[in-house]
Design a protein around this motif. Structure first.
Motif, mmCIF file in Angstrom:
data_model
loop_
_atom_site.group_PDB
_atom_site.id
_atom_site.type_symbol
_atom_site.label_atom_id
_atom_site.label_comp_id
_atom_site.label_asym_id
_atom_site.label_seq_id
_atom_site.Cartn_x
_atom_site.Cartn_y
_atom_site.Cartn_z
ATOM 1 N N CYS A 1 0.832 -1.216 0.000
ATOM 2 C CA CYS A 1 0.000 0.000 0.000
ATOM 3 C C CYS A 1 0.861 1.260 0.000
ATOM 4 O O CYS A 1 0.493 2.267 -0.604
ATOM 5 C CB CYS A 1 -0.978 0.002 1.169
ATOM 6 S SG CYS A 1 -0.256 0.115 2.811
ATOM 7 N N LEU A 2 2.024 1.215 0.640
ATOM 8 C CA LEU A 2 2.919 2.378 0.645
ATOM 9 C C LEU A 2 3.576 2.557 -0.718
ATOM 10 O O LEU A 2 3.763 3.686 -1.179
ATOM 11 C CB LEU A 2 3.970 2.240 1.744
ATOM 12 C CG LEU A 2 3.432 2.180 3.173
ATOM 13 C CD1 LEU A 2 4.573 1.952 4.158
ATOM 14 C CD2 LEU A 2 2.643 3.422 3.521
ATOM 15 N N ASP A 3 3.914 1.457 -1.370
ATOM 16 C CA ASP A 3 4.444 1.557 -2.733
ATOM 17 C C ASP A 3 3.396 2.154 -3.664
ATOM 18 O O ASP A 3 3.711 2.955 -4.540
ATOM 19 C CB ASP A 3 4.875 0.184 -3.250
ATOM 20 C CG ASP A 3 6.161 -0.312 -2.614
ATOM 21 O OD1 ASP A 3 6.924 0.512 -2.073
ATOM 22 O OD2 ASP A 3 6.397 -1.534 -2.661
ATOM 23 N N PHE A 4 2.130 1.782 -3.464
ATOM 24 C CA PHE A 4 1.057 2.325 -4.292
ATOM 25 C C PHE A 4 0.902 3.828 -4.061
ATOM 26 O O PHE A 4 0.666 4.583 -5.001
ATOM 27 C CB PHE A 4 -0.246 1.582 -3.994
ATOM 28 C CG PHE A 4 -1.353 1.904 -4.950
ATOM 29 C CD1 PHE A 4 -1.234 1.633 -6.301
ATOM 30 C CD2 PHE A 4 -2.529 2.472 -4.498
ATOM 31 C CE1 PHE A 4 -2.252 1.926 -7.187
ATOM 32 C CE2 PHE A 4 -3.553 2.765 -5.376
ATOM 33 C CZ PHE A 4 -3.423 2.494 -6.722
ATOM 34 N N LEU A 5 1.059 4.266 -2.817
ATOM 35 C CA LEU A 5 0.985 5.706 -2.532
ATOM 36 C C LEU A 5 2.050 6.487 -3.293
ATOM 37 O O LEU A 5 1.857 7.643 -3.640
ATOM 38 C CB LEU A 5 1.157 5.971 -1.032
ATOM 39 C CG LEU A 5 -0.021 5.657 -0.144
ATOM 40 C CD1 LEU A 5 0.335 5.948 1.314
ATOM 41 C CD2 LEU A 5 -1.253 6.421 -0.559
ATOM 42 N N ARG A 6 3.185 5.853 -3.550
ATOM 43 C CA ARG A 6 4.287 6.523 -4.240
ATOM 44 C C ARG A 6 3.984 6.830 -5.705
ATOM 45 O O ARG A 6 4.772 7.491 -6.368
ATOM 46 C CB ARG A 6 5.554 5.663 -4.169
ATOM 47 C CG ARG A 6 6.145 5.597 -2.796
ATOM 48 C CD ARG A 6 7.345 4.680 -2.827
ATOM 49 N NE ARG A 6 8.078 4.757 -1.581
ATOM 50 C CZ ARG A 6 9.345 4.442 -1.469
ATOM 51 N NH1 ARG A 6 10.042 4.055 -2.513
ATOM 52 N NH2 ARG A 6 9.948 4.524 -0.307
ATOM 53 N N THR A 7 2.846 6.362 -6.195
ATOM 54 C CA THR A 7 2.495 6.678 -7.582
ATOM 55 C C THR A 7 2.017 8.112 -7.727
ATOM 56 O O THR A 7 1.786 8.572 -8.846
ATOM 57 C CB THR A 7 1.420 5.715 -8.136
ATOM 58 O OG1 THR A 7 0.224 5.837 -7.366
ATOM 59 C CG2 THR A 7 1.924 4.280 -8.140
ATOM 60 N N LEU A 8 1.877 8.813 -6.617
ATOM 61 C CA LEU A 8 1.647 10.259 -6.664
ATOM 62 C C LEU A 8 2.895 10.882 -6.052
ATOM 63 O O LEU A 8 3.022 11.009 -4.840
ATOM 64 C CB LEU A 8 0.399 10.676 -5.884
ATOM 65 C CG LEU A 8 0.055 12.160 -5.986
ATOM 66 C CD1 LEU A 8 -0.219 12.567 -7.436
ATOM 67 C CD2 LEU A 8 -1.151 12.487 -5.123
ATOM 68 N N ARG A 9 3.852 11.203 -6.910
ATOM 69 C CA ARG A 9 5.137 11.743 -6.442
ATOM 70 C C ARG A 9 5.004 13.188 -6.015
ATOM 71 O O ARG A 9 4.268 13.951 -6.610
ATOM 72 C CB ARG A 9 6.188 11.660 -7.549
ATOM 73 C CG ARG A 9 6.669 10.261 -7.787
ATOM 74 C CD ARG A 9 7.850 10.287 -8.726
ATOM 75 N NE ARG A 9 8.217 8.933 -9.077
ATOM 76 C CZ ARG A 9 9.464 8.516 -9.144
ATOM 77 N NH1 ARG A 9 10.450 9.341 -8.907
ATOM 78 N NH2 ARG A 9 9.726 7.285 -9.478
ATOM 79 N N HIS A 10 5.748 13.535 -4.998
ATOM 80 C CA HIS A 10 5.824 14.908 -4.491
ATOM 81 C C HIS A 10 4.437 15.440 -4.113
ATOM 82 O O HIS A 10 4.090 16.566 -4.442
ATOM 83 C CB HIS A 10 6.506 15.829 -5.497
ATOM 84 C CG HIS A 10 7.802 15.296 -6.010
ATOM 85 N ND1 HIS A 10 8.911 15.173 -5.222
ATOM 86 C CD2 HIS A 10 8.140 14.815 -7.231
ATOM 87 C CE1 HIS A 10 9.890 14.655 -5.928
ATOM 88 N NE2 HIS A 10 9.460 14.431 -7.147
ATOM 89 N N ARG A 11 3.673 14.607 -3.410
ATOM 90 C CA ARG A 11 2.305 14.960 -2.996
ATOM 91 C C ARG A 11 2.281 16.333 -2.341
ATOM 92 O O ARG A 11 3.017 16.607 -1.406
ATOM 93 C CB ARG A 11 1.787 13.912 -2.023
ATOM 94 C CG ARG A 11 0.382 14.171 -1.518
ATOM 95 C CD ARG A 11 -0.047 13.101 -0.529
ATOM 96 N NE ARG A 11 -0.240 11.809 -1.171
ATOM 97 C CZ ARG A 11 -1.371 11.421 -1.736
ATOM 98 N NH1 ARG A 11 -2.413 12.220 -1.746
ATOM 99 N NH2 ARG A 11 -1.460 10.234 -2.287
ATOM 100 N N GLY A 12 1.429 17.206 -2.854
ATOM 101 C CA GLY A 12 1.241 18.527 -2.282
ATOM 102 C C GLY A 12 2.301 19.549 -2.642
ATOM 103 O O GLY A 12 2.181 20.714 -2.280
#
Length: 188
Positions: free
Chosen positions: A16-27
């Motif tokens: 799930c954390l790897d999947f979150l990384r598909t939005l790089r530089h969040r914010g």
């Protein structure tokens, strides 16, 4: 000339954390969505999930909503505990977690393969289950870290013995930070 294959980051310690990384530089101003379309989602699932997937345009919106739900749930769990978070977030994660995950298949050569009638939905099920498991794991939740790399903000699970890991990856953010520190020392 064909476009280069996407380079997805993994190694955060959980699917799930790897999947979150598909939005790089969040914010950050350079925020980049690595799942702009069905082909990119299929490429991520094929590279980072248990079984290969074909592009499924109908799954892209669900995948993005899942990614945001996982981010929200983890942020709330880190702040106030796993029972926190918007009800809609929990509902989405619970609904997706109830899906059918990939099944293991041992072939005649002794190799394990994973199969699913719908690899995209099956992988999203795994991601949702992993997120629910992570936020309820009393021993792991305190080990979730935010990368100290400039503009990175990637979450990762610090499984190092002392629990002092600072970067999502020593090869990228850690290396950049150490080079910057070296330049600053040399400039003084």
């Amino acid at each position: 000339m064909t476009a280069p294959a996407p380079r997805f980051r993994h190694g955060a310690g959980r699917l799930c954390l790897d999947f979150l990384r598909t939005l790089r530089h969040r914010g950050a101003p350079g925020e980049t969505d690595e799942l702009p379309d069905a082909a990119a989602l299929a490429a991520w699932i094929t590279r980072c999930g248990p079984c290969p997937a074909l592009p499924d345009p109908a799954a892209v919106d669900t995948a993005r909503r899942l990614r945001e739900a996982v981010h929200t749930l983890i942020a709330c769990a880190r702040a106030t505990g796993p029972a926190s978070g918007p009800p809609a977030t929990r509902t989405l994660l619970n609904d997706l977690a109830a899906g059918k995950p990939p099944a293991p298949h041992l072939d005649s050569r002794g190799h394990l393969h994973w199969t699913a009638s719908d690899p995209t939905a099956a992988t999203l099920t795994l991601i949702a289950r992993d997120a629910l498991d992570l936020v309820t794991a009393a021993d792991l939740l305190p080990r979730l870290r935010v990368c100290e790399g400039r503009d990175c903000q990637a979450l990762f699970l610090d499984l190092s013995r002392p629990g002092t890991r600072r970067w999502c990856s020593m090869g990228t953010c850690g290396n950049r930070a150490k080079k910057q520190a070296l330049r600053e020392r040399a400039a003084r």
